[in-house]
Design a protein around this motif. Structure first.
Motif, mmCIF file in Angstrom:
data_model
loop_
_atom_site.group_PDB
_atom_site.id
_atom_site.type_symbol
_atom_site.label_atom_id
_atom_site.label_comp_id
_atom_site.label_asym_id
_atom_site.label_seq_id
_atom_site.Cartn_x
_atom_site.Cartn_y
_atom_site.Cartn_z
ATOM 1 N N VAL A 33 0.842 -1.198 0.000
ATOM 2 C CA VAL A 33 0.000 0.000 0.000
ATOM 3 C C VAL A 33 0.874 1.243 0.000
ATOM 4 N N ILE A 34 1.886 1.251 0.849
ATOM 5 C CA ILE A 34 2.795 2.406 0.939
ATOM 6 C C ILE A 34 3.498 2.633 -0.393
ATOM 7 N N GLN A 35 4.055 1.572 -0.971
ATOM 8 C CA GLN A 35 4.787 1.691 -2.235
ATOM 9 C C GLN A 35 3.884 2.150 -3.367
ATOM 10 N N ARG A 36 2.689 1.564 -3.456
ATOM 11 C CA ARG A 36 1.793 1.905 -4.558
ATOM 12 C C ARG A 36 1.261 3.332 -4.421
ATOM 13 N N LEU A 37 0.864 3.722 -3.214
ATOM 14 C CA LEU A 37 0.360 5.080 -3.028
ATOM 15 C C LEU A 37 1.460 6.102 -3.281
ATOM 16 N N ALA A 38 2.660 5.832 -2.773
ATOM 17 C CA ALA A 38 3.771 6.764 -2.985
ATOM 18 C C ALA A 38 4.076 6.909 -4.472
ATOM 19 N N GLY A 39 4.123 5.791 -5.177
ATOM 20 C CA GLY A 39 4.398 5.843 -6.610
ATOM 21 C C GLY A 39 3.322 6.588 -7.377
ATOM 22 N N ALA A 40 2.057 6.305 -7.041
ATOM 23 C CA ALA A 40 0.950 6.964 -7.743
ATOM 24 C C ALA A 40 0.951 8.463 -7.493
ATOM 25 N N LEU A 41 1.223 8.871 -6.269
ATOM 26 C CA LEU A 41 1.276 10.303 -5.943
ATOM 27 C C LEU A 41 2.425 10.987 -6.682
ATOM 28 N N LYS A 42 3.608 10.399 -6.625
ATOM 29 C CA LYS A 42 4.785 11.022 -7.241
ATOM 30 C C LYS A 42 4.649 11.122 -8.754
ATOM 31 N N GLN A 43 4.139 10.074 -9.379
ATOM 32 C CA GLN A 43 4.104 10.019 -10.841
ATOM 33 C C GLN A 43 3.018 10.897 -11.449
ATOM 34 N N ASN A 44 2.066 11.343 -10.636
ATOM 35 C CA ASN A 44 0.946 12.112 -11.182
ATOM 36 C C ASN A 44 0.857 13.529 -10.651
ATOM 37 N N ILE A 45 1.977 14.055 -10.159
ATOM 38 C CA ILE A 45 2.012 15.437 -9.704
ATOM 39 C C ILE A 45 1.980 16.381 -10.903
ATOM 40 N N ILE A 46 1.202 17.432 -10.797
ATOM 41 C CA ILE A 46 1.171 18.488 -11.817
ATOM 42 C C ILE A 46 1.818 19.739 -11.224
ATOM 43 N N GLU A 47 2.859 20.209 -11.851
ATOM 44 C CA GLU A 47 3.544 21.419 -11.387
ATOM 45 C C GLU A 47 2.893 22.648 -12.008
ATOM 46 N N GLN A 48 2.396 23.551 -11.177
ATOM 47 C CA GLN A 48 1.808 24.797 -11.640
ATOM 48 C C GLN A 48 2.577 25.969 -11.049
#
Length: 288
Positions: A33-48
């Motif tokens: 859960v930790i690995q998947r959530l961390a990966g999903a959060l990091k990979q889908n960040i939008i920089e504005q």
């Protein structure tokens, strides 16, 4: 606030151990859960430029069928929302809306497997607004209400919002949803908006249309339903679908399940968008 993504997994670990581990007795999924959530959060960040780092706020968790009931419990959903929001904010991420969560299943997953798909709730792309649906008017009732915030996840990597009363699916380029796969017929299936729900119809396809493993000719769809078009997997989702008791009068449609409208769901409002699956089956145990 300075972005501290290197601390994300540590934050998630503390929150998962404190809020989630006790809710999922007997399941050894904390690390995944930790690995998947961390990966999903990091990979889908939008920089504005003005807003900073924007976190994804739409999450689909893919689990084994046997363990899905406990994942779908409201306390589990609320704990996941709290964990994602708290950990994200502590490392400097911003959320434009409270995270929404869909729980769906994969029969190939073991009890200890979990996948996470993340994306953003966005406005429709400008050049797709106002496009007319070329399907016949007779295909749906005049003035039929289109289900709000409905979407399909295609093969785990694309999100296609459903914004029309009739959606034709197949290999032909004239379809509203084109799936370029030889297993899919040129005109394979159709979605119609009926009484505030999407109903899936098979169009005499060669490979067949299946919902949750059962072959069907027409079925009312509920959030979390897994559709297979001759082996091509789609997941149906909808944000906060309304409770519609009057749907009992729409029989003989197959697949009606009382109470299914209360299941937690997700929302995406955009044209087809690539999203990351964070290697859904990475680290899966090998069959002994």
């Amino acid at each position: 606030m300075k972005l501290k993504l290197d601390q994300l997994e540590v934050k998630l670990q503390s929150l998962v151990e404190g809020q989630l581990a006790g809710i999922l007795p007997g399941l050894r999924v904390e690390d995944r859960v930790i690995q998947r959530l961390a990966g999903a959060l990091k990979q889908n960040i939008i920089e504005q430029k003005d807003e900073g780092a924007i976190a994804p706020n739409v999450f689909t968790l893919i689990v084994a069928p046997d363990t899905s009931p406990i994942w779908k419990e409201q306390r589990t959903i609320e704990a996941l929302k709290s964990i994602i929001t708290t950990a994200g904010k502590e490392v400097g991420l911003k959320f434009t809306a409270q995270p929404t969560i869909t729980i769906t299943t994969d029969e190939n997953f073991s009890a200890d497997d979990i996948g996470v798909v993340a994306s953003h709730k966005l406005e429709p792309v400008a050049d797709t607004q106002g496009m007319e649906n070329p399907t016949p008017a007779s295909a749906t009732e005049a003035g039929e209400t289109i289900p709000e915030n409905a979407f399909l996840i295609i093969e785990g990597v694309k999100v296609h919002p459903l914004t029309e009363s009739v959606v034709n699916i197949g290999r032909r380029l004239e379809n509203q949803l084109v799936i370029d796969d030889p297993r899919v017929s040129r005109n394979h299936a159709q979605l119609r908006s009926i009484k505030g729900r999407y109903v899936l119809f098979d169009l005499n396809s060669t490979g067949g249309t299946f919902v949750n493993g059962q072959r069907t000719s027409q079925t009312v769809l509920y959030p979390g339903d897994v559709i297979s078009l001759a082996g091509v997997a789609l997941i149906f989702g909808q944000d906060n679908p309304p409770l519609r008791p009057d749907l009992a009068e729409t029989s003989p449609y197959e697949g009606q399940r009382p109470g299914a409208s209360e299941r937690p769901t997700a929302v995406v409002e955009q044209n087809t968008v690539d999203i990351h699956t964070d290697q859904l089956k990475q680290d899966k145990p090998k069959n002994k």
